[in-house]
Design a protein around this motif. Structure first.
Motif, PDB file in Angstrom:
ATOM      1  N   SER A 221       0.939  -1.348   0.041  1.00  0.00           N
ATOM      2  CA  SER A 221      -0.123   0.073   0.092  1.00  0.00           C
ATOM      3  C   SER A 221       0.908   1.323   0.117  1.00  0.00           C
ATOM      4  N   CYS A 222       0.112   2.148  -0.774  1.00  0.00           N
ATOM      5  CA  CYS A 222       1.013   3.537  -0.604  1.00  0.00           C
ATOM      6  C   CYS A 222       0.077   4.730  -0.439  1.00  0.00           C
ATOM      7  N   TRP A 223       0.381   5.654   0.087  1.00  0.00           N
ATOM      8  CA  TRP A 223      -0.553   6.984   0.241  1.00  0.00           C
ATOM      9  C   TRP A 223       0.017   8.250  -0.454  1.00  0.00           C
ATOM     10  N   GLY A 224      -1.006   9.044  -0.450  1.00  0.00           N
ATOM     11  CA  GLY A 224      -0.834  10.313  -0.838  1.00  0.00           C
ATOM     12  C   GLY A 224      -1.715  11.344  -0.778  1.00  0.00           C
ATOM     13  N   LYS A 225      -1.848  12.518  -1.284  1.00  0.00           N
ATOM     14  CA  LYS A 225      -3.012  13.333  -1.195  1.00  0.00           C
ATOM     15  C   LYS A 225      -2.959  14.355  -2.270  1.00  0.00           C
ATOM     16  N   ILE A 226      -4.235  14.984  -2.841  1.00  0.00           N
ATOM     17  CA  ILE A 226      -4.743  15.642  -3.792  1.00  0.00           C
ATOM     18  C   ILE A 226      -5.116  16.990  -2.987  1.00  0.00           C
ATOM     19  N   GLU A 227      -4.580  18.170  -3.587  1.00  0.00           N
ATOM     20  CA  GLU A 227      -5.194  19.593  -3.003  1.00  0.00           C
ATOM     21  C   GLU A 227      -5.707  20.185  -4.180  1.00  0.00           C
ATOM     22  N   VAL A 228      -6.852  20.821  -4.003  1.00  0.00           N
ATOM     23  CA  VAL A 228      -7.564  21.309  -5.038  1.00  0.00           C
ATOM     24  C   VAL A 228      -8.098  22.852  -4.163  1.00  0.00           C
ATOM     25  N   PRO A 229      -7.756  23.824  -4.787  1.00  0.00           N
ATOM     26  CA  PRO A 229      -8.114  25.312  -4.379  1.00  0.00           C
ATOM     27  C   PRO A 229      -9.730  25.416  -4.402  1.00  0.00           C
ATOM     28  N   PHE A 230     -10.222  26.084  -3.527  1.00  0.00           N
ATOM     29  CA  PHE A 230     -11.765  26.064  -3.488  1.00  0.00           C
ATOM     30  C   PHE A 230     -12.126  26.617  -4.611  1.00  0.00           C
ATOM     31  N   ASP A 231     -11.781  27.685  -5.283  1.00  0.00           N
ATOM     32  CA  ASP A 231     -12.277  28.434  -6.505  1.00  0.00           C
ATOM     33  C   ASP A 231     -12.328  27.392  -7.743  1.00  0.00           C
ATOM     34  N   GLN A 232     -11.270  26.263  -7.580  1.00  0.00           N
ATOM     35  CA  GLN A 232     -11.233  25.318  -8.736  1.00  0.00           C
ATOM     36  C   GLN A 232     -12.592  24.231  -8.604  1.00  0.00           C
ATOM     37  N   ILE A 233     -13.155  24.242  -7.672  1.00  0.00           N
ATOM     38  CA  ILE A 233     -14.305  23.146  -7.273  1.00  0.00           C
ATOM     39  C   ILE A 233     -15.427  23.569  -8.026  1.00  0.00           C
ATOM     40  N   PRO A 234     -15.887  22.704  -9.164  1.00  0.00           N
ATOM     41  CA  PRO A 234     -17.164  22.902  -9.687  1.00  0.00           C
ATOM     42  C   PRO A 234     -18.365  23.066  -8.911  1.00  0.00           C
ATOM     43  N   GLY A 235     -19.525  23.934  -9.187  1.00  0.00           N
ATOM     44  CA  GLY A 235     -20.819  23.601  -8.758  1.00  0.00           C
ATOM     45  C   GLY A 235     -20.873  25.001  -7.539  1.00  0.00           C
ATOM     46  N   ARG A 295      -9.620  22.995   4.378  1.00  0.00           N
ATOM     47  CA  ARG A 295      -8.543  23.909   4.945  1.00  0.00           C
ATOM     48  C   ARG A 295      -8.722  25.495   4.876  1.00  0.00           C
ATOM     49  N   TRP A 296      -9.609  25.992   5.618  1.00  0.00           N
ATOM     50  CA  TRP A 296     -10.072  27.105   5.450  1.00  0.00           C
ATOM     51  C   TRP A 296      -9.156  28.237   6.010  1.00  0.00           C
ATOM     52  N   GLN A 297      -8.131  28.139   6.659  1.00  0.00           N
ATOM     53  CA  GLN A 297      -7.536  29.041   7.320  1.00  0.00           C
ATOM     54  C   GLN A 297      -6.187  29.167   6.577  1.00  0.00           C
ATOM     55  N   GLN A 298      -5.818  28.586   5.586  1.00  0.00           N
ATOM     56  CA  GLN A 298      -4.689  28.626   4.951  1.00  0.00           C
ATOM     57  C   GLN A 298      -4.973  29.390   3.570  1.00  0.00           C
ATOM     58  N   THR A 299      -3.860  30.078   2.942  1.00  0.00           N
ATOM     59  CA  THR A 299      -3.916  30.725   1.660  1.00  0.00           C
ATOM     60  C   THR A 299      -3.242  30.016   0.545  1.00  0.00           C
ATOM     61  N   PRO A 300      -3.737  29.625  -0.561  1.00  0.00           N
ATOM     62  CA  PRO A 300      -5.231  29.705  -0.804  1.00  0.00           C
ATOM     63  C   PRO A 300      -6.049  28.650  -0.165  1.00  0.00           C
ATOM     64  N   LYS A 301      -7.361  28.854   0.177  1.00  0.00           N
ATOM     65  CA  LYS A 301      -7.950  27.587   0.804  1.00  0.00           C
ATOM     66  C   LYS A 301      -8.173  26.736  -0.179  1.00  0.00           C
ATOM     67  N   VAL A 302      -7.949  25.380   0.206  1.00  0.00           N
ATOM     68  CA  VAL A 302      -7.995  24.173  -0.328  1.00  0.00           C
ATOM     69  C   VAL A 302      -8.906  22.992   0.368  1.00  0.00           C
ATOM     70  N   VAL A 303      -9.287  22.189  -0.542  1.00  0.00           N
ATOM     71  CA  VAL A 303      -9.828  20.719  -0.069  1.00  0.00           C
ATOM     72  C   VAL A 303      -8.843  19.934  -0.415  1.00  0.00           C
ATOM     73  N   VAL A 304      -8.443  18.877   0.689  1.00  0.00           N
ATOM     74  CA  VAL A 304      -7.431  17.875   0.417  1.00  0.00           C
ATOM     75  C   VAL A 304      -8.045  16.526   0.683  1.00  0.00           C
ATOM     76  N   LEU A 305      -7.845  15.714  -0.699  1.00  0.00           N
ATOM     77  CA  LEU A 305      -8.385  14.421  -0.609  1.00  0.00           C
ATOM     78  C   LEU A 305      -7.117  13.456  -0.221  1.00  0.00           C
ATOM     79  N   ARG A 306      -7.112  12.665   0.638  1.00  0.00           N
ATOM     80  CA  ARG A 306      -6.145  11.841   1.003  1.00  0.00           C
ATOM     81  C   ARG A 306      -6.452  10.273   0.605  1.00  0.00           C
ATOM     82  N   TYR A 307      -5.697   9.557  -0.277  1.00  0.00           N
ATOM     83  CA  TYR A 307      -6.194   8.515  -0.927  1.00  0.00           C
ATOM     84  C   TYR A 307      -5.049   7.376  -0.506  1.00  0.00           C
ATOM     85  N   GLN A 308      -5.428   5.934  -0.816  1.00  0.00           N
ATOM     86  CA  GLN A 308      -4.479   4.874  -0.850  1.00  0.00           C
ATOM     87  C   GLN A 308      -4.748   4.130  -1.945  1.00  0.00           C
ATOM     88  N   ILE A 309      -3.459   3.474  -2.416  1.00  0.00           N
ATOM     89  CA  ILE A 309      -3.426   2.605  -3.585  1.00  0.00           C
ATOM     90  C   ILE A 309      -2.929   1.348  -3.141  1.00  0.00           C
TER      91      ILE A 309
END
Length: 364
Positions: A221-235, A295-309
């Motif tokens: 197993s290995c792990w990692g994360k994906i960070e996406v700024p709030f303003d790039q999330i659709p919807g 993560r609301w308090q950092q700049t830029p604000k991001v959503v972090v997805l942690r994944y496992q392979i």
């Protein structure tokens, strides 16, 4: 049964320790030096030499670095002869240096050939230092040669990931058992915690591979994360909708021209396709999310997805099938080089003793 490996390091991951210079600062420095791909090797070489100089005189520190460099260049030359691209050497103080193959060898004989190049050329380099000391009378060159012979002899121990462990795979894998026993004596002799960790990992790997997972494939197993700024999330109302956790993630996997395997993870809720370079080739079993953070308090604000392979490492079925003549050739070369190093170590030790010993040589 799963064996955990280190998480995959992403470009935007946070450093785990406090450093004197920021990553951005180091990149700026390297760009300023304009040394290209060799900048990391030259910088690590300079740092290693500086650290050695802190403990010893600069001539000896430079000599030790050169001995390590010659050893690694032996690997580089052997790899090029086999058509396998490698990275530039990266120096690690008091541990030596390492190079990474950009493409895995297709058989144990090729792996052994590349492994043999380091100790062989390294021994020649140390012998040149010995000859300089013999003809000039400067005992400092004896001390440098002594370190060179010792480093190359230790590397011949049949323990992965040392060179001897890779050479042994082309002779007989029973040498690994001898390495497990002999490595314990080396740990006691060297009194090195780092070497003990290396030996313990090797023994555990043997136990896991040939006893725990005997007859069945081991799953990693290995792990990692994906960070996406709030303003790039659709919807418009995405912040009110919880992201899925512990759910399978769509993916596709492929290999590039260098033989590296990639996994493109599709995070559909964020409309992001994230490429991940695997540490080794393998059969991907599953990819899924483990946790989502806002993560609301950092700049830029991001959503972090942690994944496992989860994956099974790929092993070529006939990888260890080496022709009998090749086995004998590597076996004889391996044994002859080890014996030569023992003799040379004894000889250089005798020459240093005549001039007051190892530490006396450093003071001259």
């Amino acid at each position: 049964m799963k064996r955990q490996v280190k998480p995959i390091r992403e470009g935007n991951s946070e450093p785990g320790t406090v450093s004197l210079f920021s990553i951005a600062g180091i990149k700026t420095l390297l760009q300023f030096l304009r040394l290209g791909k060799k900048s990391g090797a030259l910088l690590s070489m300079a740092v290693a030499t500086a650290i050695y100089t802190w403990f010893y005189q600069w001539e000896f520190a430079l000599g030790v670095t050169v001995m390590v460099l010659v050893h690694e260049l032996g690997h580089v030359a052997a790899a090029r002869q086999k058509g396998i691209p490698v990275t530039a050497p990266f120096f690690i103080p008091f541990l030596g240096a390492l190079i990474m193959m950009k493409r895995n060898p297709r058989d144990a004989a090729t792996e052994a050939y590349i492994a043999m190049g380091g100790p062989l050329v390294g021994t020649i380099g140390a012998f040149v230092s010995f000859l300089i000391g013999l003809f000039t009378g400067h005992s400092l060159f004896y001390a440098i040669a002594y370190i060179g012979f010792t480093l190359n002899l230790i590397n011949l121990l049949p323990i992965h990931p040392l060179d001897g462990g890779r050479i042994a795979s082309s002779v007989t894998r029973w040498l690994w058992v001898a390495g497990a026993a002999g490595g314990l004596f080396a740990v006691i002799f060297l009194k090195s915690f780092l070497f003990f960790v290396l030996w313990a990992l090797f023994v555990w790997d043997l136990f896991s591979k040939y006893i725990v997972h005997r007859g069945k494939a081991a799953e990693y197993s290995c792990w990692g994360k994906i960070e996406v700024p709030f303003d790039q999330i659709p919807g418009e109302n995405w912040m009110l909708i919880p992201f899925s956790e512990r759910e399978p993630l769509p993916y596709r996997t492929y290999s590039d021209m260098d033989g590296k395997q990639w996994v493109d993870i599709n995070w559909e809720e964020a409309d992001v396709v994230h490429p991940v370079k695997m540490q080794e080739q393998g059969l991907i079993r599953s990819v899924f999310s483990t946790k989502v953070e806002r993560r609301w308090q950092q700049t830029p604000k991001v959503v972090v997805l942690r994944y496992q392979i989860d994956y099974e490492p790929h092993e070529i079925e006939n990888y260890y099938e080496v022709p009998e003549k090749v086995r004998w050739r590597f076996g004889i070369s391996y044994g002859a080089l080890a014996i030569a190093l023992f003799v040379l170590l004894d000889l250089v030790q005798l020459m240093m003793n005549e001039q007051g010993g190892f530490f006396h040589s450093l003071r001259k």
